[in-house]
Scaffold this motif. Sequence first.
Motif, PDB file in Angstrom:
ATOM      1  N   ILE A  80       0.827  -1.226   0.000  1.00  0.00           N
ATOM      2  CA  ILE A  80       0.000   0.000   0.000  1.00  0.00           C
ATOM      3  C   ILE A  80       0.857   1.270   0.000  1.00  0.00           C
ATOM      4  N   GLU A  81       2.098   1.141  -0.421  1.00  0.00           N
ATOM      5  CA  GLU A  81       2.991   2.311  -0.368  1.00  0.00           C
ATOM      6  C   GLU A  81       2.461   3.459  -1.232  1.00  0.00           C
ATOM      7  N   LEU A  82       2.176   3.167  -2.525  1.00  0.00           N
ATOM      8  CA  LEU A  82       1.665   4.218  -3.412  1.00  0.00           C
ATOM      9  C   LEU A  82       0.265   4.667  -2.969  1.00  0.00           C
ATOM     10  N   THR A  83      -0.538   3.706  -2.503  1.00  0.00           N
ATOM     11  CA  THR A  83      -1.886   4.024  -2.015  1.00  0.00           C
ATOM     12  C   THR A  83      -1.827   5.066  -0.902  1.00  0.00           C
ATOM     13  N   LEU A  84      -0.889   4.929   0.017  1.00  0.00           N
ATOM     14  CA  LEU A  84      -0.747   5.885   1.111  1.00  0.00           C
ATOM     15  C   LEU A  84      -0.153   7.210   0.634  1.00  0.00           C
ATOM     16  N   LYS A  85       0.889   7.134  -0.196  1.00  0.00           N
ATOM     17  CA  LYS A  85       1.544   8.368  -0.659  1.00  0.00           C
ATOM     18  C   LYS A  85       0.580   9.257  -1.443  1.00  0.00           C
ATOM     19  N   GLU A  86      -0.199   8.620  -2.346  1.00  0.00           N
ATOM     20  CA  GLU A  86      -1.093   9.387  -3.224  1.00  0.00           C
ATOM     21  C   GLU A  86      -2.524   9.470  -2.678  1.00  0.00           C
ATOM     22  N   SER A  87      -2.729   8.941  -1.483  1.00  0.00           N
ATOM     23  CA  SER A  87      -4.064   8.951  -0.869  1.00  0.00           C
ATOM     24  C   SER A  87      -5.131   8.396  -1.821  1.00  0.00           C
ATOM     25  N   ILE A  88      -4.887   7.164  -2.285  1.00  0.00           N
ATOM     26  CA  ILE A  88      -5.824   6.497  -3.203  1.00  0.00           C
ATOM     27  C   ILE A  88      -6.924   5.854  -2.355  1.00  0.00           C
ATOM     28  N   GLN A  89      -7.961   6.657  -2.078  1.00  0.00           N
ATOM     29  CA  GLN A  89      -9.085   6.234  -1.227  1.00  0.00           C
ATOM     30  C   GLN A  89      -8.592   5.721   0.134  1.00  0.00           C
ATOM     31  N   LEU A  90      -7.502   6.284   0.608  1.00  0.00           N
ATOM     32  CA  LEU A  90      -6.970   5.961   1.936  1.00  0.00           C
ATOM     33  C   LEU A  90      -6.200   7.185   2.440  1.00  0.00           C
ATOM     34  N   PRO A  91      -6.610   7.810   3.558  1.00  0.00           N
ATOM     35  CA  PRO A  91      -7.726   7.410   4.413  1.00  0.00           C
ATOM     36  C   PRO A  91      -9.078   7.628   3.730  1.00  0.00           C
ATOM     37  N   SER A  92     -10.062   6.831   4.146  1.00  0.00           N
ATOM     38  CA  SER A  92     -11.445   7.073   3.720  1.00  0.00           C
ATOM     39  C   SER A  92     -12.354   6.850   4.917  1.00  0.00           C
ATOM     40  N   HIS A  93     -13.365   7.701   5.053  1.00  0.00           N
ATOM     41  CA  HIS A  93     -14.243   7.690   6.221  1.00  0.00           C
ATOM     42  C   HIS A  93     -15.653   7.242   5.833  1.00  0.00           C
ATOM     43  N   ASP A  94     -16.424   6.886   6.825  1.00  0.00           N
ATOM     44  CA  ASP A  94     -17.789   6.378   6.628  1.00  0.00           C
ATOM     45  C   ASP A  94     -18.670   7.466   6.001  1.00  0.00           C
ATOM     46  N   PRO A  95     -19.270   7.199   4.823  1.00  0.00           N
ATOM     47  CA  PRO A  95     -20.060   8.244   4.152  1.00  0.00           C
ATOM     48  C   PRO A  95     -21.389   8.564   4.821  1.00  0.00           C
ATOM     49  N   SER A  96     -21.999   7.589   5.510  1.00  0.00           N
ATOM     50  CA  SER A  96     -23.341   7.838   6.074  1.00  0.00           C
ATOM     51  C   SER A  96     -23.302   8.887   7.183  1.00  0.00           C
ATOM     52  N   THR A  97     -22.101   9.111   7.771  1.00  0.00           N
ATOM     53  CA  THR A  97     -21.983  10.103   8.844  1.00  0.00           C
ATOM     54  C   THR A  97     -22.179  11.530   8.328  1.00  0.00           C
ATOM     55  N   LEU A  98     -22.095  11.738   7.009  1.00  0.00           N
ATOM     56  CA  LEU A  98     -22.179  13.081   6.438  1.00  0.00           C
ATOM     57  C   LEU A  98     -23.609  13.527   6.166  1.00  0.00           C
ATOM     58  N   VAL A  99     -24.531  12.567   6.087  1.00  0.00           N
ATOM     59  CA  VAL A  99     -25.848  12.860   5.507  1.00  0.00           C
ATOM     60  C   VAL A  99     -26.654  13.861   6.320  1.00  0.00           C
TER      61      VAL A  99
END
Length: 486
Positions: free
Chosen positions: A72-91
């Motif tokens: 997950i090195e590139l995933t973390l560096k480029e923030s590829i949907q990480l971190p991602s938070h629970d969407p229902s909390t926004l509604v």
Amino acid sequence: MTQHKKILLNAFDMNSVGHINHGLWTHPRDQSHRFDELSYWTDLAKTLEAGLFDGLFIADITGVYDVYQNNIELTLKESIQLPSHDPSTLVSAMAAVTQHLGFGITVNLSYESPYQFARRFASLDHLTQGRIGWNIVTGYLDSAERLIGQQGLKDHDLRYEQAEEFVELCYKFWEGSWENDAVLKDKTQRIFTDPKKVHPIQHQGRFYQSQGVFQVSPSPQRTPVLFQAGASPKGLSFATHHAEGIFIGGDQPEKIKKQVDQIRALAQAQGRNPEDIKIFVGITVVTAETDQLAQDKLAEYQAYASPEAGLAHYSSSVGIDLSKFSDDEAIPYQKTNSIASVNNKFKEQSITVNDLKAQHSLGGRYPLIVGSGTTVAEKLIQLIDETGIDGFNLTRTVAPESHHDFIRWVIPELQQRGRYKTAYEHGTLRHKLIQHGDHLAVEHPVNHFRYQTSSHETESSLNTDVTLQQDEHQKIQTQHSEKQFA
């Protein structure tokens, strides 16, 4: 008639930094790093409502993108949907600052308890006054299975069998436990709810068991608006059986039209009105005052985008580590448990890593439309009229700039041509999208699970229905379809 069809429009987003168009978080004007601030979302909701968007559709994943380079090195560096938070909390917060905007929330049923999920969404339907939708997904990441303590991803088709039972149990909670007029709020007689009009659910299934009364009284829509994106044979069968909104991919009009025709035919074969299903295509738009200024803006954005991050996202979507292939090597088709519609492209055509990088010039794989408001509006109208789709899921590029640009340049051009609303209709999200009232139509399979009060016989048949095993229930569905054709 098709040529007068008004375009439906959702903003497509995620409670994260990088969603579809990766790398653009590095652009000096991009604000997506503020995704964990409530004002970021309430401002977005107000912007979209000012632009008369039908909905904000929020994607979600359980798990992380760890297929590319097997880490997950590139995933973390480029923030590829990480971190991602629970969407229902926004509604709730976004609903509080808007009156009409709908909210389509992705929830992966593989990792939910049907009861707790149904309760949460019925509660949100109350608080939004009927503006909530559920995008039904079954998951495709092995990393998710490990996170929640399972042994690995279930077989693709088995996931849909589990989904079928999950959805049916939710229907029982939402539609079968409380009668429409159960809540009296009678202070004089001290009767808030009429006990005779609330009924326990009895469900003994292959994957789930549940007995008892649903805790939430009937909400404006009862069942949230149902969205789905299944493109495999099993996924399409599920989607055309249940969904009211279906998301499809595609950049070639003839391929999109083929999918649309297939979806409408399958819906009809399942006893449903094919026009009750609204079909959306995901798009990315870069627009400005003139075509040249839009091209200049695209070049500016591309300087910040990360095609490789797009490739890493794509690797997890297809379940294949694309870093193993040289740039000009054709990627062979491999059967995986991941997203069938994306993976099948390797079967249909010769695709190299270079092809994918070119396609991901903005870090995302959605069709890219670039031009002035006039150019973009004409292309969108042409796509609607040539393919029979109903609308678009518009992804962000630089946030929130790209939404402001679309509202400023494209929407007035669509309105001028009579292809986009100039004001919201009143009513629930379902009524706004499908024009048939607040509740699902009687042709929809939900009708099997509604509490019937017409006779004692119907009442007892519902109680019998509730305990049917999945294969017995399939028989009923087949009979129901046959009746529709008779």
